[in-house]
Design an enzyme around this catalytic site. Sequence first.
Site, PDB file in Angstrom:
ATOM      1  N   LYS A  19       0.762  -1.514   0.149  1.00 24.57           N
ATOM      2  CA  LYS A  19      -0.209   0.007  -0.416  1.00 24.57           C
ATOM      3  C   LYS A  19       0.722   1.036   0.141  1.00 24.57           C
ATOM      4  O   LYS A  19       2.398   1.077   0.626  1.00 24.57           O
ATOM      5  CB  LYS A  19      -0.602  -0.295   1.372  1.00 24.57           C
ATOM      6  CG  LYS A  19      -0.108  -0.183   2.455  1.00 24.57           C
ATOM      7  CD  LYS A  19      -0.981  -0.710   3.808  1.00 24.57           C
ATOM      8  CE  LYS A  19      -2.047  -1.292   4.208  1.00 24.57           C
ATOM      9  NZ  LYS A  19      -3.055  -1.586   4.105  1.00 24.57           N
ATOM     10  N   LYS A  73      -0.469   3.976   7.947  1.00 23.59           N
ATOM     11  CA  LYS A  73      -1.082   2.652   7.703  1.00 23.59           C
ATOM     12  C   LYS A  73      -0.062   1.646   7.987  1.00 23.59           C
ATOM     13  O   LYS A  73       0.135   0.822   8.299  1.00 23.59           O
ATOM     14  CB  LYS A  73      -0.298   2.877   6.009  1.00 23.59           C
ATOM     15  CG  LYS A  73      -1.562   3.314   5.240  1.00 23.59           C
ATOM     16  CD  LYS A  73      -1.644   3.385   3.881  1.00 23.59           C
ATOM     17  CE  LYS A  73      -2.221   3.353   2.675  1.00 23.59           C
ATOM     18  NZ  LYS A  73      -3.529   2.937   2.592  1.00 23.59           N
TER      19      LYS A  73
HETATM   20  C1  F58 Z   1      -8.288   6.302   0.181  1.00 21.00           C
HETATM   21  N1  F58 Z   1      -7.682   7.692  -0.411  1.00 21.00           N
HETATM   22  C2  F58 Z   1      -8.085   5.762   1.346  1.00 21.00           C
HETATM   23  N2  F58 Z   1      -6.545   8.826  -1.506  1.00 21.00           N
HETATM   24  O1  F58 Z   1      -7.095   6.272   2.320  1.00 21.00           O
HETATM   25  C3  F58 Z   1      -8.707   4.385   1.484  1.00 21.00           C
HETATM   26  O2  F58 Z   1      -9.340   3.927   3.189  1.00 21.00           O
HETATM   27  C4  F58 Z   1     -10.096   4.022   0.863  1.00 21.00           C
HETATM   28  O3  F58 Z   1     -10.119   2.211   0.704  1.00 21.00           O
HETATM   29  C5  F58 Z   1     -10.028   4.748  -0.965  1.00 21.00           C
HETATM   30  O4  F58 Z   1      -9.636   5.368  -0.621  1.00 21.00           O
HETATM   31  C6  F58 Z   1     -11.209   4.027  -1.375  1.00 21.00           C
HETATM   32  O5  F58 Z   1     -11.931   4.726  -1.108  1.00 21.00           O
HETATM   33  C7  F58 Z   1      -7.236   7.935  -1.391  1.00 21.00           C
HETATM   34  O6  F58 Z   1      -6.802   6.678  -1.962  1.00 21.00           O
HETATM   35  C8  F58 Z   1      -6.498   9.268  -2.707  1.00 21.00           C
HETATM   36  O7  F58 Z   1      -5.190   8.315  -3.349  1.00 21.00           O
HETATM   37  C9  F58 Z   1      -5.855  11.162  -2.933  1.00 21.00           C
HETATM   38  C10 F58 Z   1      -5.164  11.298  -3.421  1.00 21.00           C
HETATM   39  C11 F58 Z   1      -4.785  12.574  -3.889  1.00 21.00           C
HETATM   40  C12 F58 Z   1      -5.026  13.893  -2.482  1.00 21.00           C
HETATM   41  C13 F58 Z   1      -5.992  13.130  -1.618  1.00 21.00           C
HETATM   42  C14 F58 Z   1      -5.439  11.586  -1.458  1.00 21.00           C
HETATM   43  N1  PLP Z   2      -2.400   0.916  -4.404  1.00 16.58           N
HETATM   44  C1  PLP Z   2      -2.994  -0.891  -5.768  1.00 16.58           C
HETATM   45  C2  PLP Z   2      -1.809  -0.253  -7.124  1.00 16.58           C
HETATM   46  C3  PLP Z   2      -3.556  -1.113  -5.254  1.00 16.58           C
HETATM   47  O1  PLP Z   2      -4.145  -1.947  -6.006  1.00 16.58           O
HETATM   48  C4  PLP Z   2      -4.727  -0.810  -3.996  1.00 16.58           C
HETATM   49  C5  PLP Z   2      -5.575  -1.515  -3.865  1.00 16.58           C
HETATM   50  O2  PLP Z   2      -5.224  -2.977  -4.306  1.00 16.58           O
HETATM   51  C6  PLP Z   2      -4.136   0.264  -3.216  1.00 16.58           C
HETATM   52  C7  PLP Z   2      -2.624   0.964  -3.425  1.00 16.58           C
HETATM   53  C8  PLP Z   2      -4.700   0.477  -2.205  1.00 16.58           C
HETATM   54  O3  PLP Z   2      -4.295  -0.551  -1.835  1.00 16.58           O
HETATM   55  P1  PLP Z   2      -5.007  -0.469   0.759  1.00 16.58           P
HETATM   56  O4  PLP Z   2      -6.716  -0.133   0.621  1.00 16.58           O
HETATM   57  O5  PLP Z   2      -4.313  -1.058   1.450  1.00 16.58           O
HETATM   58  O6  PLP Z   2      -4.160   1.311   0.858  1.00 16.58           O
END
Ligand code: F58
Ligand code: PLP
Length: 832
Positions: A558, A564
């Site tokens: 991740k 995390k």
């Molecule tokens: C993620 N957020 C959450 N944000 O952290 C995760 O718990 C959740 O499963 C996922 O969304 C889907 O709902 C996330 O990935 C970003 O990457 C943004 C990118 C742009 C700036 C702010 C954060």
């Molecule tokens: N990045 C990649 C390439 C993924 O495939 C995933 C989800 O499987 C994520 C990020 C998000 O991972 P996490 O839900 O553990 O933050």
Amino acid sequence: MDARYKSREIERRSLDVDGLKRSFLEWLVYSVGKDARAATRRDWFHTVALAVRDRLVDRWMDTTRTYYQQDAKRVYYLSLEFLIGRLLTNSLSNLGINDQCREALDRIGLNIDDVVEAEPDAALGNGGLGRLAACFLDSMATEALPGYGYGIRYEFGLFEQRFENGWQVEYPEQWLQFGNPWEFPRPEVLYPVQFYGRVEEFRDSVGERAYRWVDAERVLAMAYDTPVVGYGGDTINTLRLWSARATRDFNFGHFNDGAYMKAVEQKVLTENLSRVLYPNDATEGGKELRLKQEYFFTSASLQDILRRYLQHHSNFDSLPDKAAIQLNDTHPAIGIAELMRLLVDQHGVLWDKAWDITRATFSYTNHTLLPEALEAWPVRMMERVLPRHMQIIYEINAKFLNRSKARAAGDNGRLSRLSLIDERGDRRVRMGNLAFLGSHKVNGVSALHTELMKQTVFADFHAEFPDRINNKTNGITPRRWLHQANPPLAALITSRIGNGWIKDLGQIKALAEKADDVVFREEFRRAKRKNKKRLAAYIARQTGVDVQVDSLFDVQVKRMHEYKRQLLNILQAIALYNEMRDNPTVAWVPVTKIFAGKAAPSYHMAKLIIKLINDVAKVVNHDPSVHDNLKIVLLPNYNVTAAEIIMPAADLSEQISTAGMEASGTGNMKLALNGALTIGTLDGANVEIREHVGEDNIFIFGLTADEVNDLRASGGFNPREVIASNPSLKRALDMISTGVFSPDDPNRYHPILQALTDGGDHFLVTADFADYCEAQQAAMDLYRDQEEWTRKAILNTANMGWFSSDRTIMEYATEIWDVHPVKPEHPTDTDR
Ligand code: F58
Ligand code: PLP
């Protein structure tokens, strides 16, 4: 139709081995321009992709035509990120021609896996949020929902991560360098998007006050369309990505001397708008280009949506019956002000009516409660870049606060919290508040996260609009994450329960009864072992480290982020390393700790944690006294393609965020579906995973979100005391601080130690350490009993059916969008 033409037409669409082979050979020569002897792997990839593309174009047009003819209600998923990964295997398997294609290539003397490997990974996203958008596209197409994705065609995707001397170094990700066979440029689909300038007030034809935005700079948004193939190939939807182009004035203008070069420079600057994805997974504090990207793609998408709507309608009254617009986080939230502007300024709709239409059309998904990730644009920047929008936001705010004033009864704190403008310090526009106010539904992404939204960031809004917040627990597409990524397990499942699970993951429940079947367990283990061998080979290629296939594969993959808690994991690894060295005669369960993840380039603490993991790995992996019982690897450049190799091979899934901080997680779902047992906190969707797989089949540890809250509120937590009372933690930290892992620079990790002690250990690493180690011990003990471990692994896979993104998307469709499946009509199918 000319008979020869017709037979070519049919050949183009033929799905049998001979037809595919003939197409490949023809495409290679006539489109790629190579003969078979000179062709590289990449040439073959382009060849195969183009030939496969031929086989989906008819159905793509049928789908679009059906939506148009039925004037179906569409859903528009606006997202600044789509983390799609490779598309070849996805297209082949959703079209159902994987085997034929393999055979056709085989007859040419090629291995399909080599061809697949030549495709670049489309990384137009940072992590979970972007990948969720990609899973939703797959599910919308599979569920026959009229769904469009709208986003930006970044020329550079998420940076490529390499390690140099253990440190993360970023390189540009040039995924378009050799062309993209999946996209269709649409030079005729072009919309102007404006920035800067000023607002002029005037009297309209009936003498009413009106506004126009003048002296603005113009950029054009040009569309690129990518077909999104649903499982079975019946529905093929569209992902439309916008690319910035300078206006045509440039092409047709004539300049003298210096002016010409200035104009060229200006053109390049303008087109920088869609050049690069911002690599932060927290927030981009006040970067003007980021705001411009957000407005650019949102405005183009809204213009496109209104154009499509106006093909069937002459006023906007039924816009909400024909279009649902989903905001993927607040990145497109400026769309609320933009739709108001388009309706009021450009189409003469009255304000109140425009507001009702806007609210009924938009809905908003929140993905984080982290305060630093809640977007808030400086008012001064907004006034400069989007002057008319700033006015509209003031107007929305004034009307709203006026209405709430009566109910707030002198509670000024409440009013200032509800305001769209944060008046503290330099004034800022709170995009979350705007998104909330301008939407009829607002959702969180797991049950716990949605509850916390109600209790924390949106508490005041929730009191004001108690029916607006709802939960939509995330999901993942079983096509990519089980059917495509894990062929051995997919084949085993299908051999026992048929292939209905691919489209209806709930059916996988039928595996539960097989958990007690010794033969099935043996086969399940064999599939896992095959995947572990594949991962071991990948690890060796990428890092040079040899790992034991039969060791416990303990996986944390991740983005690198303090919440995390990769740090908690590596500290436990150090403690385990010490135990193994102290007790060399014990028959240890061999463990391989596998990490992967990128840190935002400016996130120093996360980059330091990367270096620490690499430094610890170097010491542990070369220490003969642990007899290869512990290996630690940090795989470079985690992306969707890497995830597809890692997820199927994991035994243990690390989901160890500080409770209350991970909105949902989706990696947790991918790992559990592929038969990994979770070790995790009661955070995000882990809570619901526990409910589904059963508490006997998951390792839960640590403080709960309520306990974290209380602990922080009471101020009664002293990390130094915790460290002093836990010898194994103390020893691990002492080793770090005395330079055991960084002899060249003993003070390197001072900032980490500082954060854990004087810094107050905000993420409660020390507070959860002891409990985490116990849970790890329980996992290792269980792993000794392979029959029992496998039984639980099977129960994980069997009970993850609910976490399909098909379930999630149908909840959005019925409870938020009111959008229904539409079966495309395929008139050309008869001659298939
Ligand atoms: C993620 N957020 C959450 N944000 O952290 C995760 O718990 C959740 O499963 C996922 O969304 C889907 O709902 C996330 O990935 C970003 O990457 C943004 C990118 C742009 C700036 C702010 C954060
Ligand atoms: N990045 C990649 C390439 C993924 O495939 C995933 C989800 O499987 C994520 C990020 C998000 O991972 P996490 O839900 O553990 O933050």
